[in-house]
Write an enzyme that holds these catalytic residues in place. Structure first.
Site, PDB file in Angstrom:
ATOM      1  N   ARG A   1       0.838  -1.196   0.000  1.00 14.08           N
ATOM      2  CA  ARG A   1       0.000   0.000   0.000  1.00 14.08           C
ATOM      3  C   ARG A   1       0.877   1.252   0.000  1.00 14.08           C
ATOM      4  O   ARG A   1       1.725   1.443   0.868  1.00 14.08           O
ATOM      5  CB  ARG A   1      -0.932  -0.006   1.203  1.00 14.08           C
ATOM      6  CG  ARG A   1      -1.674   1.284   1.332  1.00 14.08           C
ATOM      7  CD  ARG A   1      -3.037   1.154   1.969  1.00 14.08           C
ATOM      8  NE  ARG A   1      -3.544   2.485   2.216  1.00 14.08           N
ATOM      9  CZ  ARG A   1      -4.203   3.218   1.324  1.00 14.08           C
ATOM     10  NH1 ARG A   1      -4.497   2.732   0.150  1.00 14.08           N
ATOM     11  NH2 ARG A   1      -4.593   4.434   1.623  1.00 14.08           N
ATOM     12  N   CYS A   2       0.643   2.093  -0.995  1.00 15.64           N
ATOM     13  CA  CYS A   2       1.414   3.323  -1.118  1.00 15.64           C
ATOM     14  C   CYS A   2       0.465   4.508  -1.081  1.00 15.64           C
ATOM     15  O   CYS A   2      -0.693   4.385  -1.457  1.00 15.64           O
ATOM     16  CB  CYS A   2       2.156   3.344  -2.445  1.00 15.64           C
ATOM     17  SG  CYS A   2       3.237   1.925  -2.650  1.00 15.64           S
TER      18      CYS A   2
ATOM     19  N   ASP B   1     -13.375  14.425  11.192  1.00 10.73           N
ATOM     20  CA  ASP B   1     -12.570  13.252  11.552  1.00 10.73           C
ATOM     21  C   ASP B   1     -11.166  13.650  11.980  1.00 10.73           C
ATOM     22  O   ASP B   1     -10.510  14.438  11.292  1.00 10.73           O
ATOM     23  CB  ASP B   1     -12.440  12.325  10.331  1.00 10.73           C
ATOM     24  CG  ASP B   1     -13.744  11.628   9.980  1.00 10.73           C
ATOM     25  OD1 ASP B   1     -14.505  11.311  10.908  1.00 10.73           O
ATOM     26  OD2 ASP B   1     -13.987  11.385   8.782  1.00 10.73           O
TER      27      ASP B   1
ATOM     28  N   HIS C   1     -14.401  11.554  14.882  1.00  7.06           N
ATOM     29  CA  HIS C   1     -14.110  10.128  14.849  1.00  7.06           C
ATOM     30  C   HIS C   1     -12.616   9.935  15.028  1.00  7.06           C
ATOM     31  O   HIS C   1     -11.805  10.585  14.377  1.00  7.06           O
ATOM     32  CB  HIS C   1     -14.576   9.531  13.517  1.00  7.06           C
ATOM     33  CG  HIS C   1     -14.058   8.148  13.294  1.00  7.06           C
ATOM     34  ND1 HIS C   1     -14.459   7.083  14.067  1.00  7.06           N
ATOM     35  CD2 HIS C   1     -13.162   7.652  12.422  1.00  7.06           C
ATOM     36  CE1 HIS C   1     -13.821   5.996  13.664  1.00  7.06           C
ATOM     37  NE2 HIS C   1     -13.030   6.314  12.677  1.00  7.06           N
TER      38      HIS C   1
ATOM     39  N   GLU D   1     -12.947   3.409  18.312  1.00  5.71           N
ATOM     40  CA  GLU D   1     -12.855   1.975  18.136  1.00  5.71           C
ATOM     41  C   GLU D   1     -13.019   1.319  19.500  1.00  5.71           C
ATOM     42  O   GLU D   1     -12.471   1.773  20.484  1.00  5.71           O
ATOM     43  CB  GLU D   1     -11.484   1.639  17.554  1.00  5.71           C
ATOM     44  CG  GLU D   1     -11.315   0.190  17.212  1.00  5.71           C
ATOM     45  CD  GLU D   1      -9.962  -0.055  16.557  1.00  5.71           C
ATOM     46  OE1 GLU D   1      -9.595   0.703  15.641  1.00  5.71           O
ATOM     47  OE2 GLU D   1      -9.292  -0.997  16.969  1.00  5.71           O
TER      48      GLU D   1
ATOM     49  N   HIS E   1     -12.843  -4.199  10.651  1.00  5.32           N
ATOM     50  CA  HIS E   1     -11.575  -4.736  10.137  1.00  5.32           C
ATOM     51  C   HIS E   1     -11.715  -6.203   9.793  1.00  5.32           C
ATOM     52  O   HIS E   1     -10.795  -6.802   9.250  1.00  5.32           O
ATOM     53  CB  HIS E   1     -10.461  -4.503  11.157  1.00  5.32           C
ATOM     54  CG  HIS E   1     -10.322  -3.060  11.518  1.00  5.32           C
ATOM     55  ND1 HIS E   1     -10.977  -2.503  12.588  1.00  5.32           N
ATOM     56  CD2 HIS E   1      -9.662  -2.050  10.921  1.00  5.32           C
ATOM     57  CE1 HIS E   1     -10.701  -1.201  12.648  1.00  5.32           C
ATOM     58  NE2 HIS E   1      -9.912  -0.911  11.641  1.00  5.32           N
TER      59      HIS E   1
ATOM     60  N   CYS F   1     -15.366   2.100  12.396  1.00 10.10           N
ATOM     61  CA  CYS F   1     -14.656   2.957  11.444  1.00 10.10           C
ATOM     62  C   CYS F   1     -15.478   2.985  10.152  1.00 10.10           C
ATOM     63  O   CYS F   1     -16.571   2.401  10.102  1.00 10.10           O
ATOM     64  CB  CYS F   1     -13.256   2.391  11.208  1.00 10.10           C
ATOM     65  SG  CYS F   1     -12.123   3.536  10.383  1.00 10.10           S
TER      66      CYS F   1
END
Ligand code: GLN
Ligand code: ZN
Length: 754
Positions: A518-519, A602, A644, A668, A697, A729
């Site tokens: 992931r970039c 957020d 959040h 969370e 998740h 989330c």
């Protein structure tokens, strides 16, 4: 003992690894998808390393960091090196698949936990250790990469994570004190040093970023003992202990007389505090990190050179380096031809930073005259940046100066709650979601078609409106109380706003690794921030036009926008935060005027920017909280502000959450079983709170009974008037069917309890 014949002058602490065009990301994902095999993946990796290492040498580094390449994460690589890859993946025979299983999990085993790497936006995998974990050295990767580099004629310096940092970053699964494992770990490092020397390493870099955090006396003693022992190994490379992301403080004297030959210091992120102490280090190579490895600005030679010459003139042997690994900046400015030319001339990405290091080392060793031309170019760019009118927009500064007194909500939260309730008329235990709904393939296709010019903006917008209409209808049908528009139009919650604000610029290829494959492409905040027009009002009012229930306006907070951008380094972060807060404030006022009754701002990165040392934390939390309050206090009492925060281990930031003074905070909690509510109460928090009761998740659909149980637990800590019911989330990464089923259960649970 430092050998004068074995010193270097120009280096970086680490190199990026995803490939200049994310080649490694593509190769790994092809391997995962079964579209290629391990041999093909290794070939891509070898090609990338070869090109990069030879380029670094050719650019003039006389010591090149080797081994900072990784298929996923360098902390995971260290776990492999020390033979402590999680127990649960040991059964997987293939080495590469075992590695990826630890990183990502499989159908049968959960992955290692992932967490933020110090105060960066890179995430590492947390090794799991206990009092009985057996260590075993598997030096194949560092040895192979060293040999590969030496065969290319690269002056290679292997980079290994040091034992103190490894133990401090690992998680103790049995609650034992992991530092007590140091005596078991050191023999492996001793053997490794011998093997690296045999393979031809002149130097080894042991990364110890944990040394810039607050260490106890016991920890400092452990640092001293560890390096003293490693220095005693016969036939070893010279040792460079690398610190970064802060200053060493008490760890510097602890390292100083251990016999290690080199210490790398971060002179960008606080290391200046140790300059005086460094001047007395006669027998040590100080690798001075004067080129910012964590940001994209060109170095100011008139700032860097005096620090370098100051050390040298005090008799210290100095090399020039990046302040930390170049992992945190994009590869090269070369593809950024779309950038404003002036802004571009102020920047340095990975390749350009290596050139800066070589230039400064040239000035230091050969004298400024020898490199006068290039120094002149650098100085001109720095001056040009200072003079650019976009760096000071007086109208913004004047507004901010005049705002101080207004920047909080003046009516207490319980009074606001009453006014808001009268207007919103919500049931007890109101249900809502965090903002995003699943990113469907339709959304991705539309975005790709827009990018390729196959559809125009109007067509794209109408497709996004169709998505919004669908998400509103779904929420109506499920029976949620406060609705959201689903965020289909947003590529990313920071980039989306940065693209619409003056003072920010976007790159086309400025990718940096966030975790694994992931970039992210952080925007660059270069000037004063101005909001030229409303950013979200059209989308939200469209959504609100489709329903009589309240739709939440959805914004990103100032701290998170800063945390996920490259920030300007010519003013305090607090000042930048206030400017962004003002833009967000204007947006909330516009949303309110357009009839929006609930607005969420957020701040998932509030904890991420927390300074590493305790002494600096209070000041940070002060300005972070102030910026949030500035952003959210422009609206009337009847407008409900939500925020959040997407984590549950609040630790040092717990007090700040009450300070935000948001009417409702979602957090969370699905995985931490509501303990967080007790912590919040203990901090004096008495506002609305929505502890996540659906763990987004995981693909698992929680049952209504289970959600009801969680809510009952929550009601022990929070009175019903303050309790909200929501997931953990945003739902962006989940599938529509999972989300629909889970939200139905969530609504059923709330109804049952009412
Ligand atoms: N509103 C955002 C979403 O739902 C929040 C994301 C986040 O917490 N990182 O996607
Ligand atoms: Zn979140």
């Amino acid at each position: 003992m430092l050998n004068p014949d074995n010193v270097f002058t120009a280096t970086a602490l680490g190199l990026p690894r995803i490939g200049p065009n994310r080649e490694l990301k593509r190769a790994i994902e092809a391997y995962w998808a079964g579209r290629s095999d391990a041999a093909a993946l290794h070939e891509v990796a070898r090609g990338l390393r070869t090109a990069q290492l030879t380029a670094a040498r050719d650019a003039g580094l006389d010591s090149v960091p080797v081994g900072t390449f990784s298929y996923y994460d360098h902390v995971l690589d260290t776990a492999v090196l020390l033979g402590v890859l999680a127990e649960r993946v040991r059964g997987i025979a293939d080495e590469l698949d075992r590695y990826f299983a630890a990183a990502r999990g499989t159908a049968d085993v959960p992955p290692l936990e992932m967490t933020k790497w110090f105060d960066t936006n890179y995430h590492y995998l947390v090794p799991e250790l206990s009092a009985t974990t057996e260590f075993a050295l598997h030096p194949d990767k560092p040895l192979a990469e060293l040999k590969e580099a030496l065969a290319l004629g690269v002056p290679a310096r292997p980079v290994i994570m040091g034992p103190i940092t490894f133990l401090k970053l690992a998680k103790s699964v049995d609650g034992s004190d992991l530092l007590e494992r140091l005596p078991d770990l050191l023999p492996l490092y001793e053997r490794l040093l011998g093997l690296l020397a045999e393979a031809g390493a002149q130097w080894v870099q042991l990364d110890e970023p944990s040394l810039v955090t607050d260490l106890s006396e016991t920890e400092l003693a452990a640092v001293h003992t560890a390096y003293r022992r490693l220095a005693e190994v016969e036939a070893r490379p010279s040792i460079l202990v690398a610190s970064y992301f802060g200053h060493l403080g008490a760890a510097l004297p602890a390292l100083a007389d251990t016999g290690v030959e080199g210490i790398a210091v971060d002179l960008v992120a606080g290391g200046e505090a140790d300059l005086a102490a460094m001047r007395s280090l006669e027998n040590t190579l100080i690798v001075a990190g004067v080129v910012d490895g964590h940001n994209v600005w060109r170095v100011d030679p008139d700032h860097a050179l005096p620090r370098l010459t100051g050390l040298r003139d005090a008799g210290v042997t100095v090399a020039v380096s990046s302040s930390c690994s170049l992992l945190h900046v994009p590869y090269s400015l070369a593809p950024e031809t779309d950038l404003d030319a002036r802004l571009r001339s102020w920047l340095a990405f990975g390749e350009e930073k290596i050139a800066e290091i070589v230039l400064l080392a040239g000035a230091l060793t050969k004298g400024e005259e020898a490199v006068a031309g290039d120094l002149d170019i650098a100085r001109t760019a720095v001056l040009d940046r200072k003079a650019d009118p976009r760096l000071r927009v007086e109208s913004v500064r004047e507004r901010l100066a005049g705002l101080d007194a207004d920047a909080v909500r003046r009516v207490p939260a319980d009074e606001r709650r009453a006014v808001q309730q009268e207007r919103l008329n919500l049931p007890l235990l109101p249900t809502t979601t965090i903002g995003s709904y699943p990113q469907t393939s339709r959304i991705r296709v539309a975005r790709a078609e827009l990018r390729r010019g196959e559809i125009d903006q109007a067509e794209y917008d109408s497709r996004m409106r169709a998505e919004i209409a669908e998400v509103i209808a779904l929420q109506e049908e499920i029976g949620l109380d406060v609705l959201v528009h689903g965020e289909p139009e947003r590529n990313d919650m920071v980039q989306y706003f940065a693209e619409q604000l003056d003072g920010f610029a976007a790159t086309v290829n400025g990718w940096v690794q966030s975790y694994g494959t992931r970039c992210v492409r952080p925007p660059i905040q270069f000037g004063d921030v101005v909001r030229p027009a409303a950013m979200t009002v059209e989308w939200i009012t469209y959504a609100q036009s489709l329903t009589r229930k309240p739709v939440k306006g959805m914004l990103t907070g100032p701290v998170t926008i800063l945390a996920w951008s490259f920030v300007r380094d010519d003013q305090p972060l607090a000042d930048s935060a206030r400017q962004i807060a003002l833009a967000i404030r204007d947006e909330t006022v516009d949303l309110e005027a357009a009839g929006i009754r609930v607005i969420q701002v957020d701040e998932p990165a509030l904890r991420e920017l927390l300074p590493l040392r305790k002494a600096d934390q209070a000041a940070y939390l002060d300005w972070a909280v102030d910026a949030f309050r500035l952003a959210t206090s422009g609206v009337a009492d009847a407008t409900q502000i939500h925020t959040h925060l997407c984590y549950s281990e609040f630790g040092e930031v717990i007090g700040a959450i009450a300070g935000l003074d948001a009417d409702v905070t979602s957090i969370e909690a699905a995985r931490s079983h509501m303990e967080v509510l007790d912590d919040l109460n203990a901090s004096g928090f008495d506002l609305g709170v929505g502890p996540g009761v659906y763990d987004i998740h995981s693909p698992r659909v929680p049952g209504a009974g289970e959600i009801e149980q969680s809510l009952r637990l929550a009601l022990k800590a929070v009175p019903a008037e303050r309790l909200w019911v929501n997931p953990d989330c945003g739902l962006k990464t989940r599938r529509t069917d999972e989300v629909t089923a889970s939200l139905r259960n969530l609504v059923a649970a709330a109804q049952a309890l009412r």
